[in-house]
Design a protein around this motif. Structure first.
Motif, PDB file in Angstrom:
ATOM      1  N   TYR A   1      -7.917  -4.272  -0.858  1.00 26.21           N
ATOM      2  CA  TYR A   1      -8.254  -3.233  -1.830  1.00 26.21           C
ATOM      3  C   TYR A   1      -9.073  -3.810  -2.986  1.00 26.21           C
ATOM      4  CZ  TYR A   1      -4.643  -0.365   0.460  1.00 26.21           C
ATOM      5  OH  TYR A   1      -3.892   0.337   1.372  1.00 26.21           O
ATOM      6  N   ARG A   2      -8.632  -4.954  -3.515  1.00 26.58           N
ATOM      7  CA  ARG A   2      -9.352  -5.583  -4.626  1.00 26.58           C
ATOM      8  C   ARG A   2     -10.778  -5.948  -4.214  1.00 26.58           C
ATOM      9  NH1 ARG A   2      -4.454  -8.428  -5.349  1.00 26.58           N
ATOM     10  NH2 ARG A   2      -5.369 -10.257  -4.341  1.00 26.58           N
TER      11      ARG A   2
ATOM     12  N   LYS B   1      -4.638  -0.463   5.529  1.00 15.99           N
ATOM     13  CA  LYS B   1      -3.554  -1.407   5.801  1.00 15.99           C
ATOM     14  C   LYS B   1      -3.722  -2.039   7.177  1.00 15.99           C
ATOM     15  CE  LYS B   1       0.142   0.225   2.761  1.00 15.99           C
ATOM     16  NZ  LYS B   1       1.556   0.666   2.696  1.00 15.99           N
TER      17      LYS B   1
ATOM     18  N   THR C   1      -3.701  -9.643   2.970  1.00 12.89           N
ATOM     19  CA  THR C   1      -2.808  -8.596   2.482  1.00 12.89           C
ATOM     20  C   THR C   1      -3.637  -7.353   2.150  1.00 12.89           C
ATOM     21  OG1 THR C   1      -2.989  -9.242   0.156  1.00 12.89           O
ATOM     22  CG2 THR C   1      -1.284 -10.335   1.483  1.00 12.89           C
TER      23      THR C   1
ATOM     24  N   GLU D   1      -3.342  -5.597  -0.474  1.00 16.79           N
ATOM     25  CA  GLU D   1      -3.722  -5.676  -1.883  1.00 16.79           C
ATOM     26  C   GLU D   1      -5.026  -6.467  -2.055  1.00 16.79           C
ATOM     27  OE1 GLU D   1       0.801  -5.387  -1.771  1.00 16.79           O
ATOM     28  OE2 GLU D   1      -0.734  -6.591  -0.754  1.00 16.79           O
TER      29      GLU D   1
END
Length: 204
Positions: free
Chosen positions: A180-181, A166, A175, A177
């Motif tokens: 992570y992707r 994070k 972000t 997210e």
């Protein structure tokens, strides 16, 4: 904060004149602690030995905005010329730092030409690092930013993620997210692997 009995790190020992060595204080700072606060009078210059410290300021909406991240080196250099801190200094990981009395540091810079030259050289290196950061944030894709970070701030294709993904996402301006992707895609393609809290590029 606690005060361990540890010598100055080599980079700081070589930078500072001997007259300042005995005035330095090594301290351990827990994650979330403030080193200094906006509006307070500067008394210390801080050098991050290990961990991570951010400079933060509240936006007009009241959200914290990260102005700088330091994992090894000085924070709050501008406080040498300021009557008060203009941001907060916060440890975002358990950190080891060295405190240097700011008035003694300023006096040494005025009176020691060799030290002043070393200080200017150090600031030049920091400017180069910040330029790389601006270059990274100008890249359009998250993959490009991840690759750029590892190449420019990692070592031998490996970048240590000491403060979590994070925090890294914030550093990359994306972000968590999206980060992570992207990491999952890079791992699936065989370009990157996560190992021992580090990101390792397999194809440099």
């Amino acid at each position: 904060m606690t005060t361990p009995t540890s010598p100055l790190p080599p980079s700081l020992h070589n930078l500072l004149p001997a007259s300042l060595h005995g005035l330095c204080t090594a301290t351990s700072v827990k994650k979330g602690s403030l080193l200094f606060q906006t509006g307070k009078k500067p008394q210390w210059m801080f050098f991050v030995v290990d961990g991570e410290v951010t400079l933060e300021r509240l936006s007009q909406q009241g959200d914290p905005v990260v102005l700088q991240r330091t994992r090894h080196g000085f924070v709050s250099e501008a406080s040498l010329q300021s009557a008060k801190y203009h941001c907060d200094g916060r440890a975002v990981a358990n950190s080891d730092v060295v405190q240097i009395p700011i008035q003694d540091l300023a006096e040494a810079l005025r009176n020691d030409a060799d030290f002043s030259a070393r200080w200017i050289s150090m600031l030049n290196q920091e400017v180069k690092r910040l330029r790389l950061q601006c270059e990274r944030l100008s890249l359009k894709s998250v993959k490009e930013r991840v690759r750029h970070l590892i190449h420019t701030e990692g070592k031998d294709g490996t970048y240590a993620v000491n403060t979590g993904l994070k925090s890294l996402a914030s550093q990359l301006g994306v972000t968590h997210e999206a980060l992570y992707r992207t990491l999952a895609e890079l791992e699936k393609s065989g370009e990157l692997k996560r190992q021992d809290a580090s990101l390792v590029l397999l194809h440099n």
